[in-house]
Design an enzyme around this catalytic site. Structure first.
Site, PDB file in Angstrom:
ATOM      1  N   TYR A 107      10.432  12.562 -13.225  1.00  0.00           N
ATOM      2  CA  TYR A 107      11.646  11.741 -13.219  1.00  0.00           C
ATOM      3  C   TYR A 107      12.108  11.463 -11.789  1.00  0.00           C
ATOM      4  CZ  TYR A 107      12.258  12.815 -18.237  1.00  0.00           C
ATOM      5  OH  TYR A 107      12.094  12.942 -19.594  1.00  0.00           O
TER       6      TYR A 107
ATOM      7  N   ASP B 114      -4.910   3.824  -4.782  1.00  0.00           N
ATOM      8  CA  ASP B 114      -4.954   4.248  -3.378  1.00  0.00           C
ATOM      9  C   ASP B 114      -6.070   5.265  -3.132  1.00  0.00           C
ATOM     10  OD1 ASP B 114      -4.420   5.001  -0.760  1.00  0.00           O
ATOM     11  OD2 ASP B 114      -2.269   5.148  -1.080  1.00  0.00           O
TER      12      ASP B 114
ATOM     13  N   HIS C  16       0.843  -1.197   0.000  1.00  0.00           N
ATOM     14  CA  HIS C  16       0.000   0.000   0.000  1.00  0.00           C
ATOM     15  C   HIS C  16       0.878   1.247   0.000  1.00  0.00           C
ATOM     16  CE1 HIS C  16      -2.814   2.812   2.380  1.00  0.00           C
ATOM     17  NE2 HIS C  16      -3.084   2.903   1.096  1.00  0.00           N
TER      18      HIS C  16
ATOM     19  N   TYR D 173       4.653  11.674 -24.052  1.00  0.00           N
ATOM     20  CA  TYR D 173       3.907  11.893 -22.811  1.00  0.00           C
ATOM     21  C   TYR D 173       2.974  10.730 -22.448  1.00  0.00           C
ATOM     22  CZ  TYR D 173       5.976  16.469 -23.127  1.00  0.00           C
ATOM     23  OH  TYR D 173       6.892  17.484 -23.213  1.00  0.00           O
TER      24      TYR D 173
ATOM     25  N   ASP E 166       6.349   5.329 -21.612  1.00  0.00           N
ATOM     26  CA  ASP E 166       6.435   5.123 -23.050  1.00  0.00           C
ATOM     27  C   ASP E 166       7.854   4.716 -23.452  1.00  0.00           C
ATOM     28  OD1 ASP E 166       8.025   7.527 -23.263  1.00  0.00           O
ATOM     29  OD2 ASP E 166       6.205   8.726 -23.484  1.00  0.00           O
TER      30      ASP E 166
ATOM     31  N   MET F 209       2.368  12.739 -16.743  1.00  0.00           N
ATOM     32  CA  MET F 209       3.447  13.694 -16.972  1.00  0.00           C
ATOM     33  C   MET F 209       2.895  14.874 -17.771  1.00  0.00           C
ATOM     34  SD  MET F 209       7.010  13.350 -19.123  1.00  0.00           S
ATOM     35  CE  MET F 209       7.814  12.133 -18.097  1.00  0.00           C
TER      36      MET F 209
END
Length: 151
Positions: free
Chosen positions: A118, A69, A22, A136, A30, A79
């Site tokens: 990143y 979650d 959890h 993206y 990609d 992103m």
């Protein structure tokens, strides 16, 4: 093959999904993402792959077994496009549809700036690279819990 398990989920990905706890993050990325270099810094320490499919198909497979979650505001992140953080390209719209379908309701993704993405990815549990060639096509999913009475 396993009954009721999406065939896109190979043994390595299934292992990681099961091992995650959890609050652990999974990065779905990609083909342009520096996946191997980033994956070496994650908890798992190695790159996982769901090859030859777009991000949306990989997301569908992962979300068929991974609960998001419900204890955080944004358990799914995309992103942001550099210089256009509010623009949502088709690849991200497609993944959003898979998230909504998995959750059975609208479940909007949050967004994160490229370089912050990143840094977050390096702290993730694992990185799963897809065959997505559009820019993206990078996301973070935070693992949730399954209630004791759930089937």
């Amino acid at each position: 093959m396993l009954k009721s398990i999406d065939p896109m989920l190979n043994a390595d990905v299934l292992y990681a999904l099961r091992a995650m706890g959890h609050g652990d993050d999974l990065v779905l990325c990609d083909t342009n993402f520096p996946a191997d270099a980033v994956a070496r810094q994650t908890v798992l320490g190695q790159l996982l792959r769901i090859d030859n499919v777009p991000a949306s198909r990989a997301a569908r497979a992962i979300l068929s077994v991974l609960p998001l979650d419900s204890f955080v505001d944004q358990p799914a992140l995309r992103m942001e496009i550099v210089g256009q953080p509010d623009e949502i390209p088709p690849v991200q719209l497609e993944v959003q549809r898979e998230i909504d379908a998995a959750e059975g309701r609208p479940f909007p993704m949050g967004s994160i700036e490229r370089f912050a993405f990143y840094e977050l990815a390096k702290k993730a549990y694992c990185v799963v690279q897809t065959g997505e060639r559009r820019f993206y096509g990078c996301f973070v999913f935070k693992k949730g819990v399954i209630a004791p009475d759930a089937t």
